[in-house]
Motif scaffolding. Structure first.
Motif, mmCIF file in Angstrom:
data_model
loop_
_atom_site.group_PDB
_atom_site.id
_atom_site.type_symbol
_atom_site.label_atom_id
_atom_site.label_comp_id
_atom_site.label_asym_id
_atom_site.label_seq_id
_atom_site.Cartn_x
_atom_site.Cartn_y
_atom_site.Cartn_z
ATOM 1 N N PHE A 287 18.504 -2.703 5.437
ATOM 2 C CA PHE A 287 17.472 -1.671 5.395
ATOM 3 C C PHE A 287 16.640 -1.781 6.661
ATOM 4 C CE2 PHE A 287 15.265 -5.309 3.694
ATOM 5 C CZ PHE A 287 13.963 -5.177 4.135
ATOM 6 N N SER A 288 15.849 -0.742 6.926
ATOM 7 C CA SER A 288 14.991 -0.748 8.116
ATOM 8 C C SER A 288 13.541 -0.515 7.702
ATOM 9 C CB SER A 288 15.407 0.354 9.095
ATOM 10 O OG SER A 288 16.722 0.147 9.556
ATOM 11 N N VAL A 289 12.644 -0.857 8.610
ATOM 12 C CA VAL A 289 11.229 -0.530 8.399
ATOM 13 C C VAL A 289 10.673 0.043 9.699
ATOM 14 C CG1 VAL A 289 10.858 -2.419 6.756
ATOM 15 C CG2 VAL A 289 10.328 -2.794 9.170
ATOM 16 N N ALA A 290 9.589 0.819 9.583
ATOM 17 C CA ALA A 290 8.804 1.202 10.765
ATOM 18 C C ALA A 290 7.485 0.460 10.652
ATOM 19 C CB ALA A 290 8.590 2.697 10.802
ATOM 20 N N LEU A 291 7.087 -0.177 11.745
ATOM 21 C CA LEU A 291 5.822 -0.913 11.747
ATOM 22 C C LEU A 291 4.672 0.050 12.053
ATOM 23 C CD1 LEU A 291 7.000 -4.030 13.785
ATOM 24 C CD2 LEU A 291 6.636 -3.912 11.327
ATOM 25 N N LYS A 292 3.499 -0.284 11.515
ATOM 26 C CA LYS A 292 2.329 0.605 11.641
ATOM 27 C C LYS A 292 1.431 0.171 12.802
ATOM 28 C CE LYS A 292 0.434 1.633 7.564
ATOM 29 N NZ LYS A 292 -0.394 1.348 6.393
ATOM 30 N N ASP A 293 0.965 1.137 13.568
ATOM 31 C CA ASP A 293 -0.059 0.908 14.606
ATOM 32 C C ASP A 293 0.308 -0.199 15.592
ATOM 33 O OD1 ASP A 293 -1.544 2.815 13.296
ATOM 34 O OD2 ASP A 293 -2.589 1.346 12.039
ATOM 35 N N VAL A 294 1.561 -0.255 15.995
ATOM 36 C CA VAL A 294 1.940 -1.216 17.044
ATOM 37 C C VAL A 294 2.787 -0.490 18.084
ATOM 38 C CG1 VAL A 294 1.924 -3.342 15.636
ATOM 39 C CG2 VAL A 294 4.004 -1.969 15.759
ATOM 40 N N GLN B 182 20.398 -7.696 -4.218
ATOM 41 C CA GLN B 182 19.233 -8.162 -4.964
ATOM 42 C C GLN B 182 18.128 -8.684 -4.028
ATOM 43 O OE1 GLN B 182 20.650 -10.767 -8.151
ATOM 44 N NE2 GLN B 182 19.059 -12.201 -7.486
ATOM 45 N N ASP B 183 18.522 -9.501 -3.038
ATOM 46 C CA ASP B 183 17.520 -10.096 -2.152
ATOM 47 C C ASP B 183 16.937 -9.065 -1.184
ATOM 48 O OD1 ASP B 183 18.003 -12.346 -3.542
ATOM 49 O OD2 ASP B 183 18.644 -13.585 -1.858
ATOM 50 N N ALA B 184 17.773 -8.115 -0.745
ATOM 51 C CA ALA B 184 17.239 -7.059 0.138
ATOM 52 C C ALA B 184 16.212 -6.229 -0.615
ATOM 53 C CB ALA B 184 18.368 -6.169 0.652
ATOM 54 N N LEU B 185 16.473 -5.965 -1.892
ATOM 55 C CA LEU B 185 15.495 -5.212 -2.696
ATOM 56 C C LEU B 185 14.178 -5.981 -2.793
ATOM 57 C CD1 LEU B 185 17.183 -3.725 -5.907
ATOM 58 C CD2 LEU B 185 16.094 -2.500 -4.014
ATOM 59 N N ALA B 186 14.282 -7.305 -3.035
ATOM 60 C CA ALA B 186 13.070 -8.126 -3.167
ATOM 61 C C ALA B 186 12.295 -8.138 -1.854
ATOM 62 C CB ALA B 186 13.449 -9.546 -3.591
ATOM 63 N N VAL B 187 13.002 -8.289 -0.736
ATOM 64 C CA VAL B 187 12.328 -8.331 0.576
ATOM 65 C C VAL B 187 11.704 -6.964 0.886
ATOM 66 C CG1 VAL B 187 12.693 -8.663 3.059
ATOM 67 C CG2 VAL B 187 13.830 -10.191 1.427
ATOM 68 N N ALA B 188 12.459 -5.896 0.606
ATOM 69 C CA ALA B 188 11.934 -4.546 0.875
ATOM 70 C C ALA B 188 10.723 -4.264 -0.009
ATOM 71 C CB ALA B 188 13.030 -3.504 0.653
ATOM 72 N N ASN B 189 10.751 -4.730 -1.232
ATOM 73 C CA ASN B 189 9.613 -4.548 -2.143
ATOM 74 C C ASN B 189 8.369 -5.225 -1.597
ATOM 75 O OD1 ASN B 189 9.751 -3.017 -4.496
ATOM 76 N ND2 ASN B 189 11.344 -4.380 -5.289
ATOM 77 N N PHE B 190 8.560 -6.428 -1.055
ATOM 78 C CA PHE B 190 7.426 -7.144 -0.458
ATOM 79 C C PHE B 190 6.874 -6.335 0.726
ATOM 80 C CE2 PHE B 190 6.460 -9.682 3.343
ATOM 81 C CZ PHE B 190 5.223 -10.192 2.969
ATOM 82 N N LEU B 191 7.799 -5.834 1.574
ATOM 83 C CA LEU B 191 7.353 -5.141 2.784
ATOM 84 C C LEU B 191 6.697 -3.805 2.464
ATOM 85 C CD1 LEU B 191 10.311 -5.990 5.177
ATOM 86 C CD2 LEU B 191 7.958 -6.820 5.334
ATOM 87 N N GLN B 192 7.128 -3.183 1.366
ATOM 88 C CA GLN B 192 6.592 -1.866 1.024
ATOM 89 C C GLN B 192 5.071 -1.902 0.843
ATOM 90 O OE1 GLN B 192 7.784 0.028 -2.639
ATOM 91 N NE2 GLN B 192 8.033 1.959 -1.562
ATOM 92 N N GLY B 193 4.574 -2.987 0.303
ATOM 93 C CA GLY B 193 3.137 -3.048 0.084
ATOM 94 C C GLY B 193 2.391 -3.658 1.263
ATOM 95 N N HIS B 194 3.070 -3.992 2.329
ATOM 96 C CA HIS B 194 2.430 -4.730 3.424
ATOM 97 C C HIS B 194 1.648 -3.789 4.350
ATOM 98 C CE1 HIS B 194 1.858 -7.454 6.776
ATOM 99 N NE2 HIS B 194 2.230 -8.438 5.980
ATOM 100 N N PRO B 195 0.414 -4.190 4.725
ATOM 101 C CA PRO B 195 -0.416 -3.283 5.549
ATOM 102 C C PRO B 195 0.166 -2.989 6.936
ATOM 103 C CG PRO B 195 -1.493 -5.436 5.200
ATOM 104 C CD PRO B 195 -0.297 -5.406 4.311
ATOM 105 N N ARG B 196 1.109 -3.788 7.423
ATOM 106 C CA ARG B 196 1.638 -3.535 8.778
ATOM 107 C C ARG B 196 2.913 -2.685 8.761
ATOM 108 N NH1 ARG B 196 0.668 -8.231 12.986
ATOM 109 N NH2 ARG B 196 0.726 -6.385 14.306
#
Ligand code: PLP
Length: 385
Positions: free
Chosen positions: A309-316, A267-281
Protein backbone atom coordinates in the motif's frame (compact mmCIF):
# COMPACT_ATOMS: atom_id res chain seq x y z
CA UNK A 1 -8.86 -12.83 8.90
CA UNK A 2 -9.33 -13.81 5.26
CA UNK A 3 -10.02 -17.36 4.10
CA UNK A 4 -8.15 -18.76 1.14
CA UNK A 5 -9.48 -21.65 -0.94
CA UNK A 6 -8.34 -24.84 0.89
CA UNK A 7 -7.78 -26.52 -2.48
CA UNK A 8 -5.26 -23.77 -3.41
CA UNK A 9 -3.29 -24.51 -0.25
CA UNK A 10 -2.98 -28.16 -1.29
CA UNK A 11 -1.93 -27.25 -4.83
CA UNK A 12 0.86 -25.05 -3.43
CA UNK A 13 2.04 -27.67 -0.95
CA UNK A 14 2.04 -30.50 -3.42
CA UNK A 15 3.56 -28.51 -6.26
CA UNK A 16 6.43 -30.91 -6.81
CA UNK A 17 4.57 -34.16 -6.45
CA UNK A 18 3.28 -33.95 -10.00
CA UNK A 19 6.81 -34.87 -11.07
CA UNK A 20 6.80 -38.03 -8.98
CA UNK A 21 8.82 -41.17 -9.75
CA UNK A 22 11.87 -39.48 -8.29
CA UNK A 23 12.38 -41.57 -5.16
CA UNK A 24 9.43 -39.82 -3.50
CA UNK A 25 11.21 -36.44 -3.51
CA UNK A 26 8.89 -33.65 -2.34
CA UNK A 27 10.26 -31.30 -4.97
CA UNK A 28 11.06 -32.26 -8.58
CA UNK A 29 14.67 -32.73 -9.61
CA UNK A 30 16.33 -29.81 -11.35
CA UNK A 31 16.61 -30.93 -14.94
CA UNK A 32 19.77 -29.01 -15.75
CA UNK A 33 19.93 -29.92 -19.44
CA UNK A 34 19.72 -27.68 -22.46
CA UNK A 35 18.59 -30.47 -24.78
CA UNK A 36 16.92 -33.90 -24.72
CA UNK A 37 18.10 -36.85 -26.86
CA UNK A 38 15.50 -39.00 -28.62
CA UNK A 39 15.73 -42.69 -29.45
CA UNK A 40 14.97 -42.30 -33.16
CA UNK A 41 14.93 -39.48 -35.67
CA UNK A 42 11.18 -39.99 -35.96
CA UNK A 43 10.81 -39.38 -32.21
CA UNK A 44 12.86 -36.22 -32.55
CA UNK A 45 10.74 -34.95 -35.46
CA UNK A 46 7.61 -35.80 -33.51
CA UNK A 47 8.92 -33.76 -30.53
CA UNK A 48 9.76 -30.84 -32.81
CA UNK A 49 6.20 -30.84 -34.17
CA UNK A 50 4.79 -30.23 -30.65
CA UNK A 51 7.61 -28.46 -28.90
CA UNK A 52 5.24 -26.68 -26.49
CA UNK A 53 4.69 -30.01 -24.72
CA UNK A 54 7.70 -32.20 -25.62
CA UNK A 55 11.14 -31.88 -24.05
CA UNK A 56 13.36 -31.07 -27.01
CA UNK A 57 15.36 -27.96 -26.13
CA UNK A 58 15.16 -25.96 -22.89
CA UNK A 59 14.52 -22.66 -24.70
CA UNK A 60 11.15 -24.29 -25.35
CA UNK A 61 10.17 -26.82 -22.70
CA UNK A 62 12.05 -28.08 -19.66
CA UNK A 63 10.71 -30.71 -17.21
CA UNK A 64 11.32 -28.65 -14.03
CA UNK A 65 9.84 -25.52 -15.57
CA UNK A 66 6.91 -27.62 -16.78
CA UNK A 67 6.06 -28.70 -13.21
CA UNK A 68 5.96 -25.04 -12.19
CA UNK A 69 3.78 -24.16 -15.21
CA UNK A 70 1.30 -26.92 -14.46
CA UNK A 71 1.12 -25.90 -10.81
CA UNK A 72 0.57 -22.21 -11.59
CA UNK A 73 -2.13 -23.04 -14.15
CA UNK A 74 -3.95 -25.19 -11.58
CA UNK A 75 -3.76 -22.41 -8.99
CA UNK A 76 -5.08 -19.75 -11.33
CA UNK A 77 -7.79 -22.14 -12.52
CA UNK A 78 -6.77 -22.09 -16.18
CA UNK A 79 -5.76 -24.64 -18.80
CA UNK A 80 -2.20 -23.56 -19.47
CA UNK A 81 0.75 -21.46 -18.35
CA UNK A 82 4.08 -20.48 -19.88
CA UNK A 83 6.90 -19.30 -17.64
CA UNK A 84 9.47 -16.66 -18.56
CA UNK A 85 12.84 -15.39 -17.40
CA UNK A 86 11.18 -12.27 -15.91
CA UNK A 87 7.85 -10.53 -15.57
CA UNK A 88 8.90 -8.16 -18.35
CA UNK A 89 9.70 -11.21 -20.49
CA UNK A 90 6.07 -12.24 -20.01
CA UNK A 91 4.77 -8.73 -20.79
CA UNK A 92 6.95 -8.51 -23.94
CA UNK A 93 5.79 -11.89 -25.18
CA UNK A 94 2.12 -10.91 -24.82
CA UNK A 95 2.50 -7.52 -26.53
CA UNK A 96 4.69 -8.82 -29.36
CA UNK A 97 2.73 -12.08 -29.70
CA UNK A 98 -0.79 -10.70 -29.94
CA UNK A 99 -0.29 -7.34 -31.69
CA UNK A 100 0.75 -6.42 -35.20
CA UNK A 101 1.26 -3.22 -37.20
CA UNK A 102 -2.01 -1.29 -37.39
CA UNK A 103 -3.34 -2.61 -34.06
CA UNK A 104 -4.05 -0.51 -30.99
CA UNK A 105 -3.69 -1.49 -27.33
CA UNK A 106 -5.62 0.27 -24.56
CA UNK A 107 -3.99 0.30 -21.10
CA UNK A 108 -6.40 0.84 -18.23
CA UNK A 109 -5.51 2.02 -14.71
CA UNK A 110 -2.04 2.75 -13.23
CA UNK A 111 0.33 0.45 -15.08
CA UNK A 112 3.85 -0.70 -14.18
CA UNK A 113 6.18 1.91 -15.77
CA UNK A 114 8.38 -0.36 -17.95
CA UNK A 115 5.24 -1.93 -19.48
CA UNK A 116 4.27 1.49 -20.82
CA UNK A 117 7.86 2.15 -21.94
CA UNK A 118 7.63 -1.06 -23.96
CA UNK A 119 4.31 0.10 -25.43
CA UNK A 120 6.06 3.28 -26.58
CA UNK A 121 8.73 1.11 -28.28
CA UNK A 122 5.95 -0.77 -30.07
CA UNK A 123 5.12 2.46 -31.93
CA UNK A 124 8.33 1.82 -33.93
CA UNK A 125 6.64 -1.36 -35.18
CA UNK A 126 3.37 0.34 -36.17
CA UNK A 127 1.37 -0.50 -33.03
CA UNK A 128 -0.46 2.40 -31.37
CA UNK A 129 -1.45 2.66 -27.72
CA UNK A 130 -3.35 4.86 -25.33
CA UNK A 131 -3.91 4.99 -21.61
CA UNK A 132 -7.20 5.32 -19.75
CA UNK A 133 -7.68 6.09 -16.07
CA UNK A 134 -11.46 5.77 -16.31
CA UNK A 135 -13.19 3.32 -13.96
CA UNK A 136 -16.61 3.34 -15.51
CA UNK A 137 -16.99 0.74 -18.26
CA UNK A 138 -18.87 3.12 -20.59
CA UNK A 139 -16.08 5.68 -20.32
CA UNK A 140 -13.50 2.95 -21.03
CA UNK A 141 -15.58 1.72 -23.96
CA UNK A 142 -15.56 5.27 -25.39
CA UNK A 143 -11.75 5.06 -25.51
CA UNK A 144 -11.75 1.85 -27.58
CA UNK A 145 -10.90 2.27 -31.25
CA UNK A 146 -11.93 0.14 -34.24
CA UNK A 147 -8.40 -1.25 -34.30
CA UNK A 148 -8.15 -1.99 -30.53
CA UNK A 149 -7.04 -5.62 -30.29
CA UNK A 150 -5.90 -5.75 -26.68
CA UNK A 151 -7.17 -4.25 -23.42
CA UNK A 152 -4.41 -4.40 -20.83
CA UNK A 153 -5.33 -3.88 -17.17
CA UNK A 154 -3.80 -3.77 -13.72
CA UNK A 155 -6.21 -4.21 -10.83
CA UNK A 156 -5.07 -3.28 -8.23
CA UNK A 157 -3.15 -0.67 -10.22
CA UNK A 158 0.51 0.08 -9.56
CA UNK A 159 1.37 2.51 -6.71
CA UNK A 160 -2.20 3.71 -5.96
CA UNK A 161 -3.89 0.26 -5.88
CA UNK A 162 -7.22 1.38 -7.36
CA UNK A 163 -9.49 -1.39 -8.66
CA UNK A 164 -11.24 -1.85 -12.01
CA UNK A 165 -14.60 -3.49 -12.74
CA UNK A 166 -12.76 -6.37 -14.41
CA UNK A 167 -15.78 -8.49 -15.38
CA UNK A 168 -17.64 -5.59 -17.02
CA UNK A 169 -14.52 -4.46 -18.92
CA UNK A 170 -13.97 -8.02 -20.19
CA UNK A 171 -17.56 -8.30 -21.48
CA UNK A 172 -17.26 -4.92 -23.22
CA UNK A 173 -13.82 -5.70 -24.75
CA UNK A 174 -14.91 -9.12 -26.00
CA UNK A 175 -17.97 -7.62 -27.67
CA UNK A 176 -15.56 -5.26 -29.48
CA UNK A 177 -13.28 -8.11 -30.58
CA UNK A 178 -10.35 -7.34 -28.23
CA UNK A 179 -8.38 -9.73 -26.05
CA UNK A 180 -8.28 -8.89 -22.34
CA UNK A 181 -5.09 -9.17 -20.32
CA UNK A 182 -4.58 -8.44 -16.65
CA UNK A 183 -1.31 -8.17 -14.75
CA UNK A 184 -2.22 -10.12 -11.60
CA UNK A 185 1.18 -9.86 -9.90
CA UNK A 186 -0.02 -7.96 -6.82
CA UNK A 187 -2.80 -10.42 -5.97
CA UNK A 188 -1.07 -13.69 -6.90
CA UNK A 189 -3.38 -16.49 -8.09
CA UNK A 190 -4.48 -16.91 -4.45
CA UNK A 191 -6.20 -13.56 -3.94
CA UNK A 192 -7.73 -12.91 -7.36
CA UNK A 193 -8.62 -15.18 -10.30
CA UNK A 194 -9.12 -12.86 -13.28
CA UNK A 195 -9.95 -15.62 -15.77
CA UNK A 196 -12.99 -16.47 -13.65
CA UNK A 197 -13.90 -12.78 -14.05
CA UNK A 198 -13.74 -13.16 -17.84
CA UNK A 199 -10.14 -12.15 -18.70
CA UNK A 200 -8.39 -14.03 -21.51
CA UNK A 201 -4.85 -13.91 -20.12
CA UNK A 202 -3.10 -13.12 -16.86
CA UNK A 203 0.49 -12.00 -16.47
CA UNK A 204 2.60 -12.43 -13.34
CA UNK A 205 5.99 -11.28 -12.27
CA UNK A 206 7.06 -14.34 -10.24
CA UNK A 207 9.93 -12.23 -8.86
CA UNK A 208 7.54 -10.92 -6.16
CA UNK A 209 5.28 -13.01 -3.91
CA UNK A 210 5.44 -16.28 -5.84
CA UNK A 211 9.20 -16.51 -5.28
CA UNK A 212 8.77 -14.72 -1.98
CA UNK A 213 12.42 -14.63 -0.88
CA UNK A 214 13.94 -11.92 -3.10
CA UNK A 215 16.27 -14.43 -4.75
CA UNK A 216 14.75 -15.15 -8.16
CA UNK A 217 13.48 -13.28 -11.23
CA UNK A 218 10.73 -14.92 -13.29
CA UNK A 219 7.42 -14.39 -15.03
CA UNK A 220 4.34 -16.25 -16.23
CA UNK A 221 1.43 -15.90 -18.65
CA UNK A 222 -1.70 -18.00 -18.15
CA UNK A 223 -4.81 -18.66 -20.18
CA UNK A 224 -6.48 -21.17 -22.47
CA UNK A 225 -4.44 -23.92 -24.12
CA UNK A 226 -5.05 -22.29 -27.48
CA UNK A 227 -3.81 -18.82 -26.46
CA UNK A 228 -0.76 -20.14 -24.61
CA UNK A 229 0.22 -22.33 -27.57
CA UNK A 230 -0.10 -19.31 -29.85
CA UNK A 231 2.08 -17.33 -27.45
CA UNK A 232 4.61 -20.17 -27.32
CA UNK A 233 5.20 -20.28 -31.06
CA UNK A 234 4.63 -16.61 -31.98
CA UNK A 235 6.73 -14.95 -29.30
CA UNK A 236 8.04 -17.07 -26.40
CA UNK A 237 10.31 -19.25 -28.54
CA UNK A 238 11.44 -16.28 -30.64
CA UNK A 239 12.04 -13.66 -27.96
CA UNK A 240 13.89 -16.15 -25.78
CA UNK A 241 13.09 -14.95 -22.26
CA UNK A 242 13.57 -18.39 -20.73
CA UNK A 243 13.19 -19.39 -17.08
CA UNK A 244 16.15 -21.46 -15.86
CA UNK A 245 15.37 -24.86 -14.26
CA UNK A 246 17.02 -23.85 -10.98
CA UNK A 247 14.86 -20.72 -10.85
CA UNK A 248 11.77 -22.87 -11.50
CA UNK A 249 12.84 -25.00 -8.52
CA UNK A 250 13.15 -21.88 -6.33
CA UNK A 251 9.69 -20.73 -7.42
CA UNK A 252 8.20 -24.16 -6.63
CA UNK A 253 9.81 -23.96 -3.21
CA UNK A 254 8.39 -20.46 -2.75
CA UNK A 255 4.91 -21.70 -3.66
CA UNK A 256 4.88 -24.11 -0.73
CA UNK A 257 4.64 -21.21 1.73
CA UNK A 258 2.73 -18.77 -0.49
CA UNK A 259 -0.68 -19.22 1.24
CA UNK A 260 0.74 -18.57 4.71
CA UNK A 261 2.87 -15.69 3.54
CA UNK A 262 -0.06 -14.02 1.76
CA UNK A 263 -2.27 -14.31 4.82
CA UNK A 264 0.43 -12.67 6.93
CA UNK A 265 1.26 -9.95 4.37
CA UNK A 266 -2.44 -9.09 4.09
CA UNK A 267 -3.07 -9.05 7.82
CA UNK A 268 0.05 -7.09 8.82
CA UNK A 269 -0.32 -4.54 6.00
CA UNK A 270 -3.87 -3.87 7.21
CA UNK A 271 -2.61 -3.37 10.78
CA UNK A 272 0.18 -1.02 9.64
CA UNK A 273 -2.17 0.92 7.34
CA UNK A 274 -4.70 1.22 10.16
CA UNK A 275 -2.03 2.73 12.39
CA UNK A 276 -0.99 5.18 9.67
CA UNK A 277 -4.56 6.18 8.86
CA UNK A 278 -4.93 7.93 12.18
CA UNK A 279 -1.46 9.47 12.15
CA UNK A 280 -1.24 13.30 12.01
CA UNK A 281 1.58 13.21 9.41
CA UNK A 282 -0.40 11.13 6.89
CA UNK A 283 -2.87 12.75 4.50
CA UNK A 284 -4.01 9.75 2.43
CA UNK A 285 -3.81 5.95 2.41
CA UNK A 286 -3.85 4.08 -0.91
CA UNK A 287 -4.90 0.54 -0.09
CA UNK A 288 -7.65 -1.49 -1.80
CA UNK A 289 -9.43 -2.14 1.50
CA UNK A 290 -9.34 1.56 2.49
CA UNK A 291 -10.80 2.99 -0.71
CA UNK A 292 -14.55 3.60 -0.20
CA UNK A 293 -15.30 3.84 -3.95
CA UNK A 294 -13.69 0.41 -4.50
CA UNK A 295 -15.31 -1.39 -1.54
CA UNK A 296 -17.86 -3.31 -3.65
CA UNK A 297 -15.23 -4.37 -6.21
CA UNK A 298 -12.83 -5.43 -3.47
CA UNK A 299 -15.55 -7.59 -1.96
CA UNK A 300 -16.54 -9.09 -5.31
CA UNK A 301 -13.18 -9.62 -7.01
CA UNK A 302 -10.58 -10.25 -4.33
CA UNK A 303 -10.06 -12.50 -1.34
CA UNK A 304 -7.46 -10.20 0.22
CA UNK A 305 -5.16 -7.29 -0.44
CA UNK A 306 -1.48 -8.40 -0.22
CA UNK A 307 1.20 -6.50 1.72
CA UNK A 308 1.39 -3.46 -0.56
CA UNK A 309 0.00 0.00 0.00
CA UNK A 310 1.05 3.64 -0.31
CA UNK A 311 0.60 6.77 1.75
CA UNK A 312 0.87 10.51 1.05
CA UNK A 313 2.59 12.47 3.79
CA UNK A 314 1.03 15.72 5.03
CA UNK A 315 2.68 19.16 4.94
CA UNK A 316 6.16 17.99 3.94
CA UNK A 317 8.32 18.54 0.87
CA UNK A 318 9.68 15.87 -1.45
CA UNK A 319 13.08 16.17 0.28
CA UNK A 320 11.49 15.72 3.72
CA UNK A 321 9.61 12.67 2.39
CA UNK A 322 12.96 11.09 1.46
CA UNK A 323 14.38 11.96 4.87
CA UNK A 324 11.48 10.24 6.64
CA UNK A 325 12.02 7.12 4.49
CA UNK A 326 15.73 7.27 5.42
CA UNK A 327 14.88 7.20 9.13
CA UNK A 328 13.13 3.82 8.82
CA UNK A 329 15.18 0.94 10.24
CA UNK A 330 13.10 -2.13 9.41
CA UNK A 331 11.90 -1.00 5.97
CA UNK A 332 14.72 -1.34 3.47
CA UNK A 333 15.00 1.29 0.76
CA UNK A 334 14.81 -0.82 -2.38
CA UNK A 335 12.90 -1.46 -5.58
CA UNK A 336 10.55 -4.41 -6.04
CA UNK A 337 8.53 -6.12 -3.29
CA UNK A 338 7.00 -9.43 -2.25
CA UNK A 339 9.82 -10.83 -0.10
CA UNK A 340 10.02 -11.50 3.64
CA UNK A 341 11.68 -8.12 4.33
CA UNK A 342 9.67 -4.91 4.47
CA UNK A 343 10.57 -2.27 1.88
CA UNK A 344 9.83 1.35 1.14
CA UNK A 345 10.16 3.38 -2.06
CA UNK A 346 9.17 6.94 -2.94
CA UNK A 347 6.85 7.62 -5.87
CA UNK A 348 9.22 9.86 -7.85
CA UNK A 349 12.85 9.68 -8.92
CA UNK A 350 13.15 13.48 -8.58
CA UNK A 351 11.13 16.30 -7.05
CA UNK A 352 7.97 16.46 -9.21
CA UNK A 353 7.32 20.13 -8.25
CA UNK A 354 5.85 21.98 -11.23
CA UNK A 355 4.96 18.78 -13.12
CA UNK A 356 1.45 17.42 -13.40
CA UNK A 357 1.46 13.86 -12.14
CA UNK A 358 -1.12 11.45 -10.75
CA UNK A 359 1.15 10.50 -7.87
CA UNK A 360 1.44 12.91 -4.92
CA UNK A 361 4.98 14.29 -4.46
CA UNK A 362 5.05 12.90 -0.92
CA UNK A 363 4.02 9.35 -1.85
CA UNK A 364 5.73 6.43 -0.12
CA UNK A 365 4.92 2.84 -1.10
CA UNK A 366 5.38 0.18 1.52
CA UNK A 367 5.81 -3.54 1.02
CA UNK A 368 4.95 -5.06 4.38
CA UNK A 369 7.09 -8.13 4.98
CA UNK A 370 7.04 -10.75 7.70
CA UNK A 371 8.75 -8.94 10.62
CA UNK A 372 5.44 -8.57 12.49
CA UNK A 373 3.08 -5.57 12.51
CA UNK A 374 4.03 -4.45 16.02
CA UNK A 375 7.72 -3.98 15.18
CA UNK A 376 6.91 -2.27 11.88
CA UNK A 377 4.49 0.14 13.54
CA UNK A 378 7.11 1.04 16.17
CA UNK A 379 9.60 1.71 13.38
CA UNK A 380 7.14 3.97 11.53
CA UNK A 381 6.31 5.76 14.76
CA UNK A 382 9.94 6.72 15.35
CA UNK A 383 10.52 7.71 11.69
CA UNK A 384 7.46 9.96 11.64
CA UNK A 385 8.08 11.59 15.03
C1 PLP B 1 2.96 -5.13 -11.58
C2 PLP B 1 4.28 -5.58 -12.16
N1 PLP B 1 4.27 -6.22 -13.34
C3 PLP B 1 5.42 -6.62 -13.92
C4 PLP B 1 6.65 -6.39 -13.33
C5 PLP B 1 7.91 -6.83 -14.02
O1 PLP B 1 8.43 -7.96 -13.43
P1 PLP B 1 10.00 -8.36 -13.45
O2 PLP B 1 10.70 -7.37 -12.60
O3 PLP B 1 10.00 -9.75 -12.93
O4 PLP B 1 10.43 -8.28 -14.88
C6 PLP B 1 6.69 -5.74 -12.09
C7 PLP B 1 8.00 -5.49 -11.42
O5 PLP B 1 8.09 -4.71 -10.50
C8 PLP B 1 5.48 -5.30 -11.51
O6 PLP B 1 5.46 -4.63 -10.34
Amino acid sequence: MIALDPEDRLICLRAGEAADNHHGAVLPPISQASLYRKRTMKDLLDGLSREHSANVYSRGTNPTVKVLEETLAKLEGVQACKCFGSGMGAVSAVLFGFLKAGDHVLFVNDIYGPTLELAARLEDFGVSWSHSFARDVDAISAEMRNETRLVYMESPGSMLFRLLPVAAICVMAKARGALTVIDNTVSTPLLQKPLALGADLTIHSCSKYIGGHSDVIGGAVMGSQELIERLFYKSYMLLGSVLAPFDAFLLLRGLMTLPDRMLRHHQDALAVANFLQGHPRISDIYHPAFCKEDAALFEKQMLGASGLFSVALKDVSYEETLAIADRLRLFGRAVSWGGAESLVICGHKADPAGRTTRLPATLLRFSVGLEGAESLIADLEQALS
